[in-house]
Scaffold this motif. Structure first.
Motif, PDB file in Angstrom:
ATOM      1  N   GLY A   6       0.820  -1.205   0.000  1.00  0.00           N
ATOM      2  CA  GLY A   6       0.000   0.000   0.000  1.00  0.00           C
ATOM      3  C   GLY A   6       0.845   1.242   0.000  1.00  0.00           C
ATOM      4  N   GLY A   7       0.456   2.186   0.828  1.00  0.00           N
ATOM      5  CA  GLY A   7       1.076   3.506   0.820  1.00  0.00           C
ATOM      6  C   GLY A   7       0.265   4.381  -0.108  1.00  0.00           C
ATOM      7  N   GLY A   8       0.934   5.125  -0.975  1.00  0.00           N
ATOM      8  CA  GLY A   8       0.235   5.951  -1.951  1.00  0.00           C
ATOM      9  C   GLY A   8      -0.157   5.145  -3.176  1.00  0.00           C
ATOM     10  N   GLN A   9      -0.785   5.819  -4.118  1.00  0.00           N
ATOM     11  CA  GLN A   9      -1.272   5.155  -5.321  1.00  0.00           C
ATOM     12  C   GLN A   9      -0.131   4.505  -6.113  1.00  0.00           C
ATOM     13  OE1 GLN A   9      -3.648   7.676  -7.823  1.00  0.00           O
ATOM     14  NE2 GLN A   9      -4.101   6.054  -9.274  1.00  0.00           N
ATOM     15  N   ALA A  10       0.960   5.217  -6.315  1.00  0.00           N
ATOM     16  CA  ALA A  10       2.087   4.655  -7.070  1.00  0.00           C
ATOM     17  C   ALA A  10       2.694   3.466  -6.332  1.00  0.00           C
ATOM     18  CB  ALA A  10       3.142   5.723  -7.328  1.00  0.00           C
ATOM     19  N   ALA A  58       1.320   1.494  -4.091  1.00  0.00           N
ATOM     20  CA  ALA A  58       0.388   0.366  -4.088  1.00  0.00           C
ATOM     21  C   ALA A  58       0.380  -0.332  -5.445  1.00  0.00           C
ATOM     22  CB  ALA A  58      -1.013   0.844  -3.717  1.00  0.00           C
ATOM     23  N   ALA A  59       0.376   0.440  -6.528  1.00  0.00           N
ATOM     24  CA  ALA A  59       0.382  -0.155  -7.869  1.00  0.00           C
ATOM     25  C   ALA A  59       1.688  -0.906  -8.137  1.00  0.00           C
ATOM     26  CB  ALA A  59       0.149   0.922  -8.918  1.00  0.00           C
ATOM     27  N   LEU A  60       2.795  -0.401  -7.609  1.00  0.00           N
ATOM     28  CA  LEU A  60       4.063  -1.119  -7.772  1.00  0.00           C
ATOM     29  C   LEU A  60       4.061  -2.426  -6.983  1.00  0.00           C
ATOM     30  CD1 LEU A  60       6.572   1.858  -7.782  1.00  0.00           C
ATOM     31  CD2 LEU A  60       5.939   0.394  -9.717  1.00  0.00           C
ATOM     32  N   HIS A  61       3.367  -2.458  -5.848  1.00  0.00           N
ATOM     33  CA  HIS A  61       3.205  -3.729  -5.122  1.00  0.00           C
ATOM     34  C   HIS A  61       2.403  -4.725  -5.966  1.00  0.00           C
ATOM     35  CE1 HIS A  61       5.002  -3.428  -1.152  1.00  0.00           C
ATOM     36  NE2 HIS A  61       4.520  -2.205  -1.003  1.00  0.00           N
ATOM     37  N   VAL A  62       1.362  -4.253  -6.637  1.00  0.00           N
ATOM     38  CA  VAL A  62       0.587  -5.140  -7.508  1.00  0.00           C
ATOM     39  C   VAL A  62       1.480  -5.641  -8.646  1.00  0.00           C
ATOM     40  CG1 VAL A  62      -1.394  -5.342  -9.060  1.00  0.00           C
ATOM     41  CG2 VAL A  62      -1.630  -4.076  -6.923  1.00  0.00           C
ATOM     42  N   ALA A  63       2.257  -4.738  -9.250  1.00  0.00           N
ATOM     43  CA  ALA A  63       3.182  -5.142 -10.314  1.00  0.00           C
ATOM     44  C   ALA A  63       4.146  -6.209  -9.812  1.00  0.00           C
ATOM     45  CB  ALA A  63       3.942  -3.925 -10.842  1.00  0.00           C
ATOM     46  N   ARG A  64       4.609  -6.054  -8.570  1.00  0.00           N
ATOM     47  CA  ARG A  64       5.524  -7.049  -7.975  1.00  0.00           C
ATOM     48  C   ARG A  64       4.878  -8.420  -7.931  1.00  0.00           C
ATOM     49  NH1 ARG A  64       5.206  -9.011  -3.057  1.00  0.00           N
ATOM     50  NH2 ARG A  64       3.869  -7.314  -2.322  1.00  0.00           N
ATOM     51  N   VAL A  80      11.255  -2.787  -3.475  1.00  0.00           N
ATOM     52  CA  VAL A  80      12.034  -1.641  -3.008  1.00  0.00           C
ATOM     53  C   VAL A  80      11.509  -0.357  -3.656  1.00  0.00           C
ATOM     54  CG1 VAL A  80      14.341  -0.587  -3.027  1.00  0.00           C
ATOM     55  CG2 VAL A  80      14.070  -2.988  -2.402  1.00  0.00           C
ATOM     56  N   SER A  81      11.140  -0.420  -4.920  1.00  0.00           N
ATOM     57  CA  SER A  81      10.604   0.760  -5.612  1.00  0.00           C
ATOM     58  C   SER A  81       9.342   1.281  -4.954  1.00  0.00           C
ATOM     59  CB  SER A  81      10.285   0.427  -7.072  1.00  0.00           C
ATOM     60  OG  SER A  81      11.437   0.073  -7.765  1.00  0.00           O
ATOM     61  N   SER A  82       8.474   0.365  -4.547  1.00  0.00           N
ATOM     62  CA  SER A  82       7.230   0.797  -3.886  1.00  0.00           C
ATOM     63  C   SER A  82       7.555   1.489  -2.569  1.00  0.00           C
ATOM     64  CB  SER A  82       6.281  -0.385  -3.672  1.00  0.00           C
ATOM     65  OG  SER A  82       6.813  -1.295  -2.743  1.00  0.00           O
ATOM     66  N   ARG A  83       8.487   0.941  -1.814  1.00  0.00           N
ATOM     67  CA  ARG A  83       8.895   1.573  -0.563  1.00  0.00           C
ATOM     68  C   ARG A  83       9.578   2.916  -0.833  1.00  0.00           C
ATOM     69  NH1 ARG A  83      12.225  -0.768   3.420  1.00  0.00           N
ATOM     70  NH2 ARG A  83      10.972   0.556   4.774  1.00  0.00           N
ATOM     71  N   TYR A  84      10.406   2.950  -1.863  1.00  0.00           N
ATOM     72  CA  TYR A  84      11.160   4.153  -2.193  1.00  0.00           C
ATOM     73  C   TYR A  84      10.228   5.292  -2.608  1.00  0.00           C
ATOM     74  CZ  TYR A  84      14.719   7.042  -4.522  1.00  0.00           C
ATOM     75  OH  TYR A  84      15.542   8.067  -4.907  1.00  0.00           O
ATOM     76  N   ILE A  85       9.261   5.020  -3.473  1.00  0.00           N
ATOM     77  CA  ILE A  85       8.362   6.091  -3.918  1.00  0.00           C
ATOM     78  C   ILE A  85       7.453   6.518  -2.771  1.00  0.00           C
ATOM     79  CG2 ILE A  85       6.479   4.713  -4.928  1.00  0.00           C
ATOM     80  CD1 ILE A  85       8.016   7.977  -6.338  1.00  0.00           C
ATOM     81  N   ASN A  86       7.035   5.576  -1.935  1.00  0.00           N
ATOM     82  CA  ASN A  86       6.257   5.963  -0.750  1.00  0.00           C
ATOM     83  C   ASN A  86       7.079   6.884   0.155  1.00  0.00           C
ATOM     84  OD1 ASN A  86       3.816   4.676  -1.342  1.00  0.00           O
ATOM     85  ND2 ASN A  86       4.450   2.762  -0.359  1.00  0.00           N
ATOM     86  N   HIS A  87       8.357   6.578   0.294  1.00  0.00           N
ATOM     87  CA  HIS A  87       9.254   7.407   1.112  1.00  0.00           C
ATOM     88  C   HIS A  87       9.402   8.804   0.505  1.00  0.00           C
ATOM     89  CE1 HIS A  87      12.794   8.576   3.433  1.00  0.00           C
ATOM     90  NE2 HIS A  87      13.425   8.801   2.290  1.00  0.00           N
ATOM     91  N   LEU A  94       7.454  10.412  -1.522  1.00  0.00           N
ATOM     92  CA  LEU A  94       6.200  11.176  -1.528  1.00  0.00           C
ATOM     93  C   LEU A  94       5.567  11.291  -0.141  1.00  0.00           C
ATOM     94  CD1 LEU A  94       4.631   9.782  -4.823  1.00  0.00           C
ATOM     95  CD2 LEU A  94       5.954  11.888  -4.506  1.00  0.00           C
ATOM     96  N   ASN A  95       6.270  10.791   0.882  1.00  0.00           N
ATOM     97  CA  ASN A  95       5.754  10.811   2.254  1.00  0.00           C
ATOM     98  C   ASN A  95       4.411  10.098   2.390  1.00  0.00           C
ATOM     99  OD1 ASN A  95       7.928  12.259   3.484  1.00  0.00           O
ATOM    100  ND2 ASN A  95       7.153  14.091   2.456  1.00  0.00           N
ATOM    101  N   ASP A  96       4.252   9.016   1.625  1.00  0.00           N
ATOM    102  CA  ASP A  96       3.063   8.174   1.750  1.00  0.00           C
ATOM    103  C   ASP A  96       3.380   7.066   2.753  1.00  0.00           C
ATOM    104  OD1 ASP A  96       1.419   9.531  -0.083  1.00  0.00           O
ATOM    105  OD2 ASP A  96       2.355   8.486  -1.776  1.00  0.00           O
ATOM    106  N   GLN A  97       2.607   6.989   3.785  1.00  0.00           N
ATOM    107  CA  GLN A  97       2.901   6.098   4.903  1.00  0.00           C
ATOM    108  C   GLN A  97       2.693   4.634   4.545  1.00  0.00           C
ATOM    109  OE1 GLN A  97       0.722   6.999   8.444  1.00  0.00           O
ATOM    110  NE2 GLN A  97       1.744   5.453   9.644  1.00  0.00           N
ATOM    111  N   GLU A  98       3.657   3.813   4.958  1.00  0.00           N
ATOM    112  CA  GLU A  98       3.523   2.364   4.868  1.00  0.00           C
ATOM    113  C   GLU A  98       2.945   1.874   6.200  1.00  0.00           C
ATOM    114  OE1 GLU A  98       7.214   0.992   2.097  1.00  0.00           O
ATOM    115  OE2 GLU A  98       7.661   1.337   4.201  1.00  0.00           O
ATOM    116  N   HIS A  99       2.238   0.781   6.135  1.00  0.00           N
ATOM    117  CA  HIS A  99       1.663   0.199   7.346  1.00  0.00           C
ATOM    118  C   HIS A  99       2.297  -1.158   7.588  1.00  0.00           C
ATOM    119  CE1 HIS A  99      -1.332   3.354   7.664  1.00  0.00           C
ATOM    120  NE2 HIS A  99      -1.450   3.269   6.350  1.00  0.00           N
TER     121      HIS A  99
END
Length: 183
Positions: free
Chosen positions: A119-123, A125-131, A165-172, A174-179
């Motif tokens: 999850g996190g932000g839209q980008a 979350a979508a990168l997690h789906v791509a993963r 890592v990309s999903s975590r990186y873009i969340n970081h 853009l300051n989109d919180q990971e849970h």
């Protein structure tokens, strides 16, 4: 431009590169079709960033342009019948490029101490789906592993790590919180 439809697949077959006809549920078709699905999801993730402004955006987008191009190359490998020459081959240097980016981006993230929920932000979350789609592509490729370039399989394996890592990186960025996963 030629018509987009050919009607040649109406009976459940399709052509691999060089014209060999196979069932649409052939292992190769499953594998390269799943790579195409992953590539589309990456495109969706990136589309959510067009209106975003962040430091390093151009380099981030260029990295993903290279990844999307390489996914086409992997698909080409998977769509080429065994014994035929491959137009675009995947090499160890491509895997190493992913590893270098993983290491660079991960060095900017807080170490993981527990599982995170996708999850996190839209980008992100979508990168997690791509993963997860790339993981499925990898499973499909494993089913035909004896017939394909082992570097294509290694690339898919590393690509799923890269997307995590990309999903975590873009969340970081853009300051989109990971849970985190709570027990």
């Amino acid at each position: 431009m030629a018509r987009i439809y050919t009607r040649s697949g109406d009976k459940g077959t399709t052509s691999l590169i060089y014209g060999k006809r196979v069932s649409k549920n052939d292992g190769r078709v499953e594998a390269y079709g799943t790579c195409d699905e992953a590539n589309s999801m990456i495109g969706l993730a990136l589309s959510s960033l067009h209106s975003q402004s962040f430091k390093g955006k151009e380099a981030f987008m260029q990295t993903f342009h290279q990844v999307q191009t390489m996914l086409f190359h992997v698909g080409s490998e998977l769509a080429t019948p065994e014994g035929e020459p491959v137009h675009w081959s995947v090499h160890e240097e491509h895997v190493k490029q992913l590893e270098a980016t993983i290491d660079a981006w991960q060095s900017q993230l807080a170490p993981l101490k527990q599982f995170i929920l996708p999850g996190g932000g839209q980008a992100g979350a979508a990168l997690h789906v791509a993963r997860t789609i790339v993981r499925r592509a990898e499973r499909c490729a494993v089913a035909i592993a004896e017939e394909i370039n082992p570097m294509a399989l290694a690339y898919l394996n590393r690509l799923s790590d890269f997307l995590f890592v990309s999903s975590r990186y873009i969340n970081h960025i853009l300051n989109d919180q990971e849970h985190v996963l709570h027990e």
